[in-house]
Structures are given as C-alpha cells and as structure tokens.
Write an enzyme that holds these catalytic residues in place. Structure first.
Site, PDB file in Angstrom:
ATOM      1  N   ASP A  59     -46.127 -15.622 -38.646  1.00  0.00           N
ATOM      2  CA  ASP A  59     -47.031 -16.625 -39.171  1.00  0.00           C
ATOM      3  C   ASP A  59     -46.157 -17.742 -39.750  1.00  0.00           C
ATOM      4  O   ASP A  59     -44.942 -17.595 -39.897  1.00  0.00           O
ATOM      5  CB  ASP A  59     -47.971 -16.010 -40.230  1.00  0.00           C
ATOM      6  CG  ASP A  59     -49.253 -16.806 -40.352  1.00  0.00           C
ATOM      7  OD1 ASP A  59     -50.297 -16.221 -40.695  1.00  0.00           O
ATOM      8  OD2 ASP A  59     -49.211 -18.019 -40.087  1.00  0.00           O
TER       9      ASP A  59
HETATM   10  C1  GLC Z   1     -51.433 -20.432 -40.587  1.00  0.00           C
HETATM   11  C2  GLC Z   1     -52.302 -19.213 -40.392  1.00  0.00           C
HETATM   12  C3  GLC Z   1     -52.296 -18.678 -38.995  1.00  0.00           C
HETATM   13  C4  GLC Z   1     -52.106 -19.807 -38.008  1.00  0.00           C
HETATM   14  C5  GLC Z   1     -50.703 -20.366 -38.232  1.00  0.00           C
HETATM   15  C6  GLC Z   1     -50.379 -21.500 -37.259  1.00  0.00           C
HETATM   16  O1  GLC Z   1     -50.745 -20.366 -41.806  1.00  0.00           O
HETATM   17  O2  GLC Z   1     -52.069 -18.110 -41.260  1.00  0.00           O
HETATM   18  O3  GLC Z   1     -53.533 -17.994 -38.812  1.00  0.00           O
HETATM   19  O4  GLC Z   1     -52.239 -19.327 -36.690  1.00  0.00           O
HETATM   20  O5  GLC Z   1     -50.520 -20.803 -39.578  1.00  0.00           O
HETATM   21  O6  GLC Z   1     -51.110 -22.626 -37.554  1.00  0.00           O
END
Ligand code: GLC
Length: 727
Positions: A288
């Site tokens: 993440d």
């Molecule tokens: C965010 C979210 C995740 C998302 C990622 C990319 O912090 O937790 O669900 O896919 O970043 O944007």
C-alpha cells in the site's frame, strides 16, 4: 516455478543488472512539483490544518506540474506508475520504457478503479446490498472497458476487507460485515476486471486488498492495530481474500495494519506461508502507499533499509511510492543482507504479470483514439442505473411509497441537488458533473416538485423550510454524508446525522405531513429518530452517476426496491462494532439487568443485517431439511403475497448451538435472489456441505462436529423460519 513465461523471465533476469532489478520493484505516482517551497504532502497538511485556505492551495496547485521522473525511467529505475489515467501520458512513458531503456521492459500502470472509472457505479457497500454476483461482475466489466481505454493495466481492487464497525470510513469500499458476501463479491469483481483473457485490450489485473483484516482496525480508527485470535482470522477475515486468489486475481496488496503486532507489509507468515504456500498464489504483491517505509513507525524496523530488507524477505514484491526499495535493495544484496535470489523472485513475480497482461508483445494496450469515445457510453450508464436501483434498500414504508406522479412534493436537503457527492469515496477518475442529482432525476422524470435546501451555513432556514413545506403534501428529506465523510482516513467516532440535518428532519416532522427520508451515505448511520418518525426511509448510499434517475425510478414505482442490508445499523455509535454473526455470551442481552447490554440503548439494532422491504410482500412456509451423504438440503417456499412483482433475497443461516468453541448465533451459508410475480410461489433449496459447518478448535484444528444444528431461512437475519438438523 513452471509456467508459460518462466523461460523468458529467467532469461531476462540473467541479463538484468542489480539496479535494473531494483527498478522493477519501484512504483511511483506522478509527483507534483511547482512554485511552492514545501513538499506536496506538507502543502496538503497545511491546507487540512488550516494554515492555508483551499483557495490558496488551489492557486499554488495551479502552478504545479506533474513530474514523472523520466530520467529515472530511462535509466531503468522504474517498473510501474500509480494513478495515471490517460492514454497519452501512459503511452508517452511506455515508449520511453520500451524504446529508450537498455532492456525495453514495459511499465505496469496501476489505478484505483474501485467502483467504476468514468461511469461511476454505486460504492461497493451499496452494490453489495443487491446480493447479485452477476451484477457485481457486470459493473466490473464496464469499469475494465473504460479504465483500460485510459491506459490502466491493474486496478487496486476489489477491496474485500470484512468490516463490522460502522465507525471505519472504509466500510464503504467493501461488501459489508459478512465473510461469505465479501468472498462472492470479490470473486465476481476479479472475473469482471480480468475477463476471459488478461492480455485482451479491455482486461486489467485485479489487485485484491487489503491483505489482511484491515477492516478489523481497533475502534474503527483507520490504520489502527488489528489484534485477534487466529481462529477468528481464519474463520471471519481470510476467506474473502482467498476467494479472490482462487478466482484468479493476479495481484495482492498487503494492508497498512499489523496483525497481532506484525505489519502485513513485512509479515512472512501471511505473505509466504499463507498466500503463496497454502493458497498457491503466483502473482505479484504490491505494497500500500508508503507502507514499507511506515514499518519504521510501526516499531518493527529501525530504519528504511531494514524495512526494505524485511519486506523483501517477507514476500513483498513491489514498493508503492515509499522509495525504500530503490534506495536500499542494491546495497542490501551487495552486502549480503538479502540474497539475490530473493530479489529475483520479486522481479519474476512482477515480470510474470507483465507477460500475462501481454505488455511485452503489446506494450501500448490503448490509444488516444480508443480512449476518445470509450467513456460514459449509454449502455454503461444503463448498467450504472440498474446497479443504483438494485443497491437501494427500502428500510421503512408506511404506505407512502411509491409516490403518485401528481402528488404535491417538496424536496429538502443540500444533498438533493448535489452531483459530485453522488460518486462517493474513491471515484478518482470521475467528473462529478457526470452525475445525475436527485433533483436532476426528478426533472428528467417530468414530475413536479418544489425544492428548498433548507440548510444555509450549517443552520436550518426555518422560514424557508416552513414556507416550502406549507405548499406540499409529502416532504422528501434528503440526508446523509458528504463523500469525504467516508472512505480512507474518514473514521467517525459519532455516526449520527450532522446536527443541522437532524434539525431539518425534526422541523419537517413537526408539520405533521408524511416525511420520506432518502439517505445518501457511505456507512451505516445511527438514526433511531429517523426510523421512528419518518413515514418512509430509502437507503440509497452513494449511488454513482445515475443516482437521480435511479431514485426517480424507485420513488415513483417504475422500479421496486429489492436490496437487503449487508451491514447492521446500530442504535448508537457506542454500540460499534455491532454485527449479526455474534456469539451468544453466557448472559445474552435480555430483560434482566445482569445480562450483556447497555443501560442507555435497546438490545436490537435499528436495522439488522439482511433486512430490506419491497413495494410488495413475501411470505415463507414449508421449510424442510434432507440429510444427504455429505450435505444438508435445506428448502423453503416463498410466495409473493402482494400486488406487484418484486425481488426477494432468500437467506440461509446456520447455528451450531453446542460446539468446542462458541459459534455465532447465526452465520450466512447461502442465499438466492428470486423474482416473483404477484401471487407466484417458488421453492428455494440450498445445499449446505457438512464441511462448511466446521470451525477451528482451540488448537487450530479445523473440525466438523457431529450433533445438533439449527438452520434459519428467511428474508432477513432477524426474521427466519428455523429448522433443526442433526449431523
Ligand atoms: C491508498 C489506499 C489503497 C490504494 C492506494 C493507492 O492509501 O490504502 O487502498 O489502493 O493508496 O492509491
């Protein structure tokens, strides 16, 4: 690892330098640079904490441009980008990767396509209330067609985090509190996103997230710790991710949170033993955002280098935006802290998905030509409208809905005329102006009404509300949440209505005229007064681009609501987490003081899991059970005893009343949505394998016990016929 591309992968690995291998693990978003002296992140903080106004922020942003780090890309130090949703930029960067780097390895473009790209469909929590896997797959297919036209190769979805706590803002992004529904929802989305052939131009890889148990964040506070028994983890949280892996998802995103003190990003047991060892997953993992570096904050890694080392060894392949990998991996291998084969495995996982997507043969999977007329097609809007209708849940109706075309209606509430708000959380590819607001939908339906927002600067305009209400017979009161009030980093300790909305509703009730409440929200709300005093309550969630048209269809009876709640609506915020599949305790809540309950709230939720009304009525009878060799067949008759056709979700629950570990008082085992004409009756049968009745005992052995069970069949978790059974 044997497979179609393994020889090509091994050949590439043999040609790659350490720097190029580290480059493949790197995913960057377009960073923003401009005339501001601080970093973009700091600028955001300054705006959020009020040090600069929104206008000042926007002015500064106007000076910003996107930096795609082309020099790094040319040097082979980039494997993927996140958040680029236009064909021209995607193809421009891809051209550099393919034609100007030493080995010409194509880039992978990831994007958050959570519930539609430009044709935004209802938020996942809404769509889950349709209880219809075919619909879930259909909307995912539309999302894939649009997103891939814009150059997206992978979506960071489906999110299948079981969530039993309405305070958590991200409950909006998944399929609610039940593990079976999240499993079926996720698998349907994987099929829809990936299609029959991942290399096809309109297919994109699914990245199931957030692995694992992010929805169990303590106190519903986002990013908070997750601590639970392994029994609970395996029974209630892991199955939904496993279902997506079994459906063929080619990527998995480990979650921000820890599990019992070990962050998922560096959790070797989770990423290697479970995901790859037990489930046989051979796709790629992508962190993440910034999550690898945040293992320092977690208190697990002393510094970014150690976080990188732990993540790589745990089985984390790609680093989303933290830069910990690109800064450290080469050194870690050179000094022997990480074996090169560990690095090679991560690179191989990523190359495998790139091969499967066809990127080596067709690196330019879209074109500006294709993108031009790929968005918001009428047939996509039709799917969005169908999904919005099916996602709605009729919670109360004292014979006031459906409305008559000539009824004198007044509409109140700022959300009634709001377009952008209809997209809900995570609609980053959307343009709010594409949305049909409720008032737009009423106009399009040709119904007459008068409208008064009723709230100005946070206060109810009593004179205006009184005047408008005086001119109507039925009052539509539109309440709920703005889209920023749910989604990521949007936990709420108080899930009641904003005070101004409650005041508006109370004022309308005082007129003595029937008040129909329409809810646009991203989570269950604690709305006991609404439930008590409204003449009707229609839960519409954040329904997407076709919100207003779908609501008009439902309010005036062109469509009959058939949705059922996939989350519990508590009476008060303090009851969270509140969910149907709870265990009984030694003193189940009851009349006696010394039982499990609160002094200041009723025992039951305002609206239970699985509940939802229709403009017609359904009656259940003839429940029976047959014991087969390795399953039960449980059946019931359901009859439409009302005046019009309608959909009913027949639900099958089970309880094991005496087990080695206490089992839930009800657990969903199967369901079937049926469409019945007025007067039509149908027998619905469910086959429940004995094995599915098992659970993990104290020593983590999966056991299926002989003895008594009770099955429950009905149209809500709170209203069922029960049938005893013996295994
Ligand atoms: C965010 C979210 C995740 C998302 C990622 C990319 O912090 O937790 O669900 O896919 O970043 O944007």
């Amino acid at each position: 690892m044997s497979g179609k591309y393994e020889d090509k992968i091994q050949k590439l690995l043999s040609e790659m330098t350490l720097e190029e291998k580290a480059g493949q693990l790197r995913q960057c978003g377009p960073s923003l640079v401009g005339a501001f002296e601080v970093s973009f992140e700091e600028l955001l903080d300054m705006m959020f904490d009020g040090r600069i106004s929104q206008e000042e922020f926007n002015r500064l942003m106007g000076t910003a441009k996107q930096d795609f780090r082309e020099e790094d890309l040319k040097a082979g130090r980039m494997g993927s980008y996140n958040g680029i949703g236009d064909a021209a930029t995607v193809n421009r960067l891809q051209k550099i990767a393919v034609e100007e780097t030493r080995l010409g390895i194509p880039l992978l473009f990831g994007y958050d396509v959570i519930h539609g790209f430009r044709t935004v469909t209802p938020i996942p929590l809404a769509e889950s209330c349709a209880w219809e896997p075919e619909l879930w797959e259909k909307t995912a297919r539309v999302a894939a067609k649009e997103a891939t036209a814009a150059g997206v190769h992978m979506t960071f979805a489906p999110m299948v985090d079981v969530s039993k706590d309405a305070r958590w803002g991200r409950v909006s992004e998944g399929a609610g509190e039940d593990v079976l529904l999240n499993s079926l929802y996720g698998a349907a989305k994987v099929r829809g996103f990936q299609g029959e052939d991942l290399s096809a131009e309109d297919s994109m890889a699914a990245c199931v997230k957030h692995f694992a148990a992010y929805g169990a964040a303590e106190a519903g506070r986002d990013y908070n710790r997750v601590d639970m028994s392994l029994q609970r983890l395996w029974e209630e949280y892991l199955p939904s991710y496993k279902a997506c892996v079994e459906a063929g998802a080619r990527a998995v995103m480990p979650a921000f949170n820890d599990i019992n003190g070990v962050p998922c990003s560096v959790n070797k047991w989770l990423l290697r033993d479970v995901l790859r060892g037990q489930w046989g997953f051979d796709g790629m993992t992508v962190s993440d955002a910034n999550a690898i570096a945040e293992c320092v904050n977690h208190g697990i890694a002393a510094d970014r280098a150690e976080a990188a080392q732990m993540a790589l060894e745990a089985g984390m392949d790609m680093d989303m935006t933290s830069e910990a990998y690109i800064e450290n991996v080469v050194q870690l291998v050179k000094k022997g802290a990480v074996k090169e084969e560990v690095l090679d495995q991560a690179v191989a996982d990523i190359l495998r998905v790139k091969f499967e997507l066809g990127l080596f043969d067709h690196p330019y999977k879209t074109s500006e030509e294709r993108e031009k007329d790929a968005m918001l097609r009428p047939e996509y809007r039709a799917v969005a409208r169908e999904a919005a209708v099916k996602s709605a849940v009729l919670l109360k109706n004292e014979k006031v809905l459906p409305l008559k075309k000539d009824a004198k209606i007044a509409v109140f509430g700022e959300l009634a005329a709001a377009r952008e708000e209809m997209t809900g959380a995570w609609a980053i590819g959307a343009d709010g102006n594409d949305c049909v607001s409720l008032t737009d939908g009423l106009d399009a339906a040709g119904v007459s009404y008068i409208y008064e927002a009723g709230i100005k600067d946070g206060a109810v305009d009593e004179a205006a509300v009184g005047k408008t209400a005086g001119e109507a017979e039925i009052l539509l009161c539109v309440l709920g949440e703005h889209k920023e009030q749910s989604g990521e980093a949007a936990s709420r300790a108080d899930i009641t209505l904003d005070p101004s909305q409650q005041a508006l509703f109370d004022l309308l009730v005082k007129t003595g005229k029937p008040v129909v409440v329409i809810l646009f929200n991203g989570r269950p709300l604690a709305i006991p007064q609404i439930a008590e005093k409204a003449a009707a309550v229609l839960e519409a969630w954040h329904p997407g681009v076709e919100a207003g048209n779908a609501l008009a269809d439902l309010l005036y009876g062109k469509e009959n609501p058939g949705g059922k709640l996939t989350v519990t609506f508590p009476f008060a915020s303090g009851q969270c987490p509140m969910y149907y599949a709870h265990i009984n305790t030694g003193r189940p809540g009851g009349k006696s003081k010394f039982t499990s309950k609160y002094l200041d709230t009723p025992l039951e939720p305002v609206y239970p899991f699985g509940y939802g009304l229709s403009y017609t009525q359904f009656a259940y009878s003839g429940e029976k059970i047959v014991r087969n060799e390795d399953s039960f067949t449980v059946s019931v008759k359901v009859k439409n005893v009302g005046e019009r056709a309608g959909d009913e979700v027949v639900q099958c629950y089970v309880r094991d009343p005496a087990a080695k570990r206490a089992r839930p008082v009800k657990l969903l085992k199967d369901f079937l949505k049926v469409h019945l004409e007025a007067g039509q009756e149908r027998e619905v049968a469910f086959e429940v394998p004995f094995r599915s009745l098992g659970y993990y005992d104290w020593d983590m052995n999966y056991v299926v016990e002989e003895g008594e069970y009770v099955f429950y069949l009905g149209g809500s978790s709170a209203e069922c016929l029960s049938i005893p059974a013996v295994l």
